[in-house]
Design a protein around this motif. Structure first.
Motif, mmCIF file in Angstrom:
data_model
loop_
_atom_site.group_PDB
_atom_site.id
_atom_site.type_symbol
_atom_site.label_atom_id
_atom_site.label_comp_id
_atom_site.label_asym_id
_atom_site.label_seq_id
_atom_site.Cartn_x
_atom_site.Cartn_y
_atom_site.Cartn_z
ATOM 1 N N TYR A 226 0.824 -1.205 0.000
ATOM 2 C CA TYR A 226 0.000 0.000 0.000
ATOM 3 C C TYR A 226 0.859 1.257 0.000
ATOM 4 C CZ TYR A 226 -4.456 -2.277 0.571
ATOM 5 O OH TYR A 226 -5.574 -3.009 0.353
ATOM 6 N N LEU A 227 1.866 1.247 0.876
ATOM 7 C CA LEU A 227 2.724 2.424 0.991
ATOM 8 C C LEU A 227 3.447 2.679 -0.321
ATOM 9 C CD1 LEU A 227 3.555 4.536 3.005
ATOM 10 C CD2 LEU A 227 5.363 3.036 3.817
ATOM 11 N N GLU A 229 2.388 2.405 -3.289
ATOM 12 C CA GLU A 229 1.562 3.170 -4.218
ATOM 13 C C GLU A 229 1.504 4.642 -3.828
ATOM 14 O OE1 GLU A 229 1.685 1.162 -6.811
ATOM 15 O OE2 GLU A 229 -0.335 1.797 -7.309
ATOM 16 N N VAL A 230 1.512 4.899 -2.521
ATOM 17 C CA VAL A 230 1.541 6.293 -2.067
ATOM 18 C C VAL A 230 2.835 6.960 -2.529
ATOM 19 C CG1 VAL A 230 1.611 7.781 -0.037
ATOM 20 C CG2 VAL A 230 0.102 5.809 -0.055
ATOM 21 N N VAL A 269 4.287 13.577 -0.403
ATOM 22 C CA VAL A 269 3.257 12.623 0.018
ATOM 23 C C VAL A 269 3.278 12.339 1.519
ATOM 24 C CG1 VAL A 269 2.923 11.518 -2.212
ATOM 25 C CG2 VAL A 269 4.713 10.680 -0.710
ATOM 26 N N GLY A 272 -0.099 11.286 2.888
ATOM 27 C CA GLY A 272 -0.441 9.915 2.501
ATOM 28 C C GLY A 272 0.350 8.880 3.270
ATOM 29 N N ASN A 275 -0.998 8.745 6.763
ATOM 30 C CA ASN A 275 -2.279 8.056 6.680
ATOM 31 C C ASN A 275 -2.052 6.550 6.738
ATOM 32 O OD1 ASN A 275 -4.999 8.112 6.385
ATOM 33 N ND2 ASN A 275 -4.976 8.240 4.159
ATOM 34 N N ASN A 276 -1.070 6.120 5.958
ATOM 35 C CA ASN A 276 -0.731 4.711 5.894
ATOM 36 C C ASN A 276 -0.206 4.189 7.240
ATOM 37 O OD1 ASN A 276 1.015 2.327 5.052
ATOM 38 N ND2 ASN A 276 -0.095 2.832 3.182
#
Lengths: 348, 250
Positions: A226-227, A229-230, A269, A272, A275-276
Motif C-alpha cells: 500500500y505504501l 503506491e503512495v 506525500v 499519505g 495516513n498509511n
C-alpha cells in the motif's frame, strides 16, 4: 461573537429554527453522555455497585479492575514490569526518532540496540529473567511492537517497490507491479491466516518459525504494498527536468534517487504516508484472529472469561479506543509538523 | 590517431533517431572542434533540442555514431558517466533542485560525483557564484530567486564540475525580457574563456556576436551551416531565408 452568531446561525427564520433544533439535540446528547460517562458512572472496581448503576451510568471500574490484563495481555502477572519497561524504552525511541535533530546514523544503531533490549526484556531466558515465549506476549507492548516494526520494515520495502514500478527495466517493473497488485487484491486477514496457518504446512517437518515473526513479516509485506503506491504517487509528481538535471550532472541512479528525487517525492506525500502509518497501527488489531493478544485481543481476554465484568465490555472498548486515539492523534499532529518542515524553501 | 581527429570534441556521423514513427534526427553529420562555439536555430520541432540532448544522452540515438572526446556513446554506463562529467548542460526551465539551497545545488555533484570534500566544494561553488555575480544568494532556495538569477545559478552549477563542453537548451526562452541580458552576458563571458559551447537559442544577437558557426535545422536535418556573417547576410537555403525573415522582423 454575537455578530458572528447573528450572521451565520440566526440570519433568517428558517436558519434560526434549524439552529435551535440542532442546538437542543446537541445539548440533549451531551447531557446524556455526561450523565452516563461522568456523573452516574462508577469509578471503583466494585462489581455490585456497577450492577446497580447498570443502564444509568458507565462502569469504569472494569478498567480499574482489569487494566493490567488489558495492557499486558497474558504476560505473567508478577513479571509485568518487564513489558512496561520494554514499552517505555521503545516509545522513548519512537519519540526520539521523530526529532529531526536526531536523524543521524547513530539513530539506526540505537534502534538495533533498543530492539535487542526489548526482546531480552520481553523474552527473558538470560540474565536471570524467566523465559516468556512470544505467544504469551500481549496488550499494548505487542501493539506498539507490531506497529513500529511494520512501519519501519514496510517503508524501505515500499520505496524499493515504488522505484521498481517506475523502473526502465521491464522485468523489475512487472515483478513489482505483480507484487503490489497481488497483495492489494487480498484482505489483510487472509494474509495473516496464510502466515499463521498455511505457511507452517509448507515448512520442513521439525522446523518452525515463531508465529509473531511470521505475522510481523506478513504485516510488513502487506503495508509495504500500500505504501509503495503512495510513494509512487510522489515520484510521479517530480518533473522530468529534475531527473535530467541530475543525470546531466553525472549522478548515478542511486545518488539521483537518494539526493534529488526521493527527498522531494516523499515530501509531497507526507500526508499519505502518515495516513498509511496510522492505518497500519490500527491494522495490528487484526492479529487477534491468529491468537496474538494485542490490545484489542487482550480486552477480550480480560473480560470474556469473567461473568462479573462481561457486561461492561463496552467501557473496556472505550478505554482502548482512547488509547488508540492518543496514538493516532499524536501521529497526525506529527504529520502536520513534518509537512511544515518539508515545505521550507517553497515559495508560492 | 591523427591530430586532426583528436581535435574534434564532438562528432556526429550519420546519426538518426526516431520517436515511434516520427523521424526526429535524419543523418546528422556534425563535427565540433575543441573550443568552438556553435549556435543552433530552427523552427520548433526541428530536432535542435534533441540533437544536443543526444550529446549527454538524455536522449539516445538509434543509428549512426556519436563520439564525445573520442568516447563513443552507447548503452555502456561507464562511458556515459565519463561523458557526462565532461559535458555540462543548462536547461530552459533551469531545473534547479528546489529542496536544496543555492549553495547545496552547486556542491551536490562535486561532492557526490567528483568526491570533493565539502569545504573544497563550497569554496569552488562560491567562486562560480561570484563569477555569475550572485554570491550573496548562496543560502537562499532557488524558488526565492528571479528567473534570471535561477538560470545564472544553473550555469554556475554546471561550471562547478569544470566541464569541457557546455550545452545550452534554449536558456533564455523561459525568462522575462528584462532578465535575458544578464544571462546572455554570463554566456558571452564563458564563450570568451574558450570552452566548447553548443547553444540552442533564438537570440540572434548572441549568435552574431559570439558564435563561430551557426547551424540551421529543419525537419530533423541540418539544412545550413555557416559563419554568422554569411549565415545572416547570405543565407543560401530558402527555408533558412524564410526562418530568418520571420525571426528577425518580429
Amino acid at each position: 461573537m454575537v455578530t458572528w452568531l447573528r450572521a451565520n446561525l440566526f440570519n433568517n427564520v428558517f436558519n434560526s429554527a434549524i439552529t435551535v433544533l440542532l442546538g437542543t439535540l446537541l445539548l440533549y446528547v451531551l447531557s446524556q453522555v455526561w450523565g452516563w460517562g461522568i456523573s452516574h458512572a462508577v469509578w471503583v472496581a466494585d462489581a455490585e455497585q456497577c450492577n446497580t448503576a447498570r443502564g444509568a451510568g458507565a462502569c469504569w471500574g472494569v478498567v480499574a479492575e482489569k487494566y493490567r490484563i488489558i495492557i499486558f495481555g497474558r504476560y505473567p502477572f508478577e513479571a509485568q514490569w518487564r513489558p512496561l519497561l520494554a514499552t517505555l524504552l521503545l516509545m522513548a525511541l519512537l519519540l526520539a526518532s521523530c526529532v529531526r535533530l536526531f536523524w543521524k546514523p547513530w539513530l539506526a544503531a540505537l534502534w538495533v540496540g533498543v530492539l535487542v533490549v526489548f526482546f531480552i526484556l520481553m523474552h527473558g531466558g538470560v540474565l536471570g529473567l524467566a523465559t516468556v515465549t512470544t505467544d504469551q506476549w500481549g496488550g499494548l507492548p505487542l501493539t506498539i511492537l507490531l506497529a513500529s516494526l511494520s512501519v519501519v520494515g514496510a517503508f524501505p520495502l515500499a520505496v524499493l517497490l515504488a522505484l521498481g514500478r517506475m523502473s526502465d527495466l521491464p522485468v523489475i517493473r512487472s515483478l513489482c507491479t505483480v507484487y503490489v497488485e497481488l497483495i492489494r487484491g487480498v484482505p489483510l486477514i487472509s494474509v495473516l491466516f496464510m502466515a499463521s496457518f498455511l505457511f507452517p504446512l509448507f515448512m520442513p517437518v521439525g522446523t518452525s518459525i515463531d508465529v509473531l515473526l511470521r505475522v510481523l513479516v506478513a504485516m510488513i509485506l502487506f503495508a509495504g504494498a500500500y505504501l509503495a503506491e503512495v510513494i509512487r504517487g510522489g515520484l510521479q509528481a517530480i518533473p522530468r527536468g529534475q531527473y535530467e538535471a541530475a543525470a546531466s550532472l553525472g549522478l548515478t541512479y542511486w545518488q539521483m534517487q537518494g539526493k534529488i528525487i526521493l527527498p522531494q517525492a516523499l515530501a509531497t506525500v507526507v500526508p499519505g504516508i502518515m495516513n498509511n502509518f496510522i492505518s497500519t497501527f490500527k491494522d495490528t488489531s487484526l492479529v487477534t484472529i491468529v491468537s496474538l493478544y494485542e490490545l484489542t485481543g487482550s480486552l477480550d481476554l480480560a473480560v470474556n472469561s469473567d461473568p462479573d465484568w462481561l457486561p461492561y465490555k463496552l467501557e473496556g472498548y472505550l478505554f482502548i479506543a482512547a488509547i488508540y486515539f492518543v496514538f493516532c492523534f499524536s501521529l497526525s499532529r506529527y504529520s502536520q509538523w513534518v509537512e511544515r518542515q518539508v515545505s521550507r524553501g517553497k515559495v508560492h | 590517431m591523427s591530430n586532426n581527429q583528436a581535435d574534434y570534441m564532438i562528432e556526429f556521423a550519420k546519426v538518426n533517431k526516431w520517436y515511434g514513427h516520427f523521424h526526429v534526427l535524419r543523418d546528422i553529420d556534425l563535427q565540433v572542434r575543441r573550443g568552438e562555439r556553435i549556435v543552433i536555430c530552427g523552427p520548433s520541432g526541428s530536432g535542435k533540442s534533441t540533437l544536443i540532448r543526444c550529446i549527454n544522452r538524455l536522449e539516445s540515438h538509434q543509428k549512426g555514431k556519436l563520439t564525445v572526446d573520442n568516447l563513443e556513446l552507447s548503452d555502456d554506463v561507464k562511458v556515459l558517466h565519463e561523458v557526462r562529467r565532461k559535458v555540462g548542460m543548462v536547461f530552459q526551465q533551469f531545473n534547479l533542485f528546489p529542496h536544496l539551497t543555492v549553495l547545496e545545488n552547486l556542491t551536490l555533484a562535486p561532492i557526490q560525483v567528483n568526491k570533493l570534500s565539502k569545504v573544497e566544494a563550497e569554496e569552488r561553488a562560491m567562486e562560480q557564484l561570484q563569477r555569475v555575480q550572485i554570491a550573496e544568494q548562496a543560502y537562499k532556495y532557488p524558488l526565492q530567486l528571479s528567473g534570471g538569477q535561477q538560470q545564472r545559478v544553473a550555469i554556475a552549477r554546471t561550471l562547478c564540475l569544470t566541464p569541457q563542453v557546455l550545452l545550452f537548451d534554449e536558456p533564455t526562452s523561459a525568462l522575462d525580457p528584462e532578465m535575458i541580458k544578464e544571462v546572455l552576458d554570463v554566456m558571452t563571458e564563458l564563450a570568451e574563456q574558450g570552452i566548447t559551447m553548443l547553444c540552442v537559442t533564438h537570440e540572434m544577437g548572441f549568435a552574431k556576436s559570439v558564435a563561430d558557426r551557426v547551424i540551421f535545422m529543419d525537419q530533423g536535418q541540418i539544412v545550413e551551416e555557416n559563419n554568422p556573417h554569411d549565415f545572416f547576410n547570405r543565407p543560401r537555403n530558402e527555408r533558412t531565408q524564410a526562418f530568418l525573415a520571420k525571426i528577425l522582423t518580429h
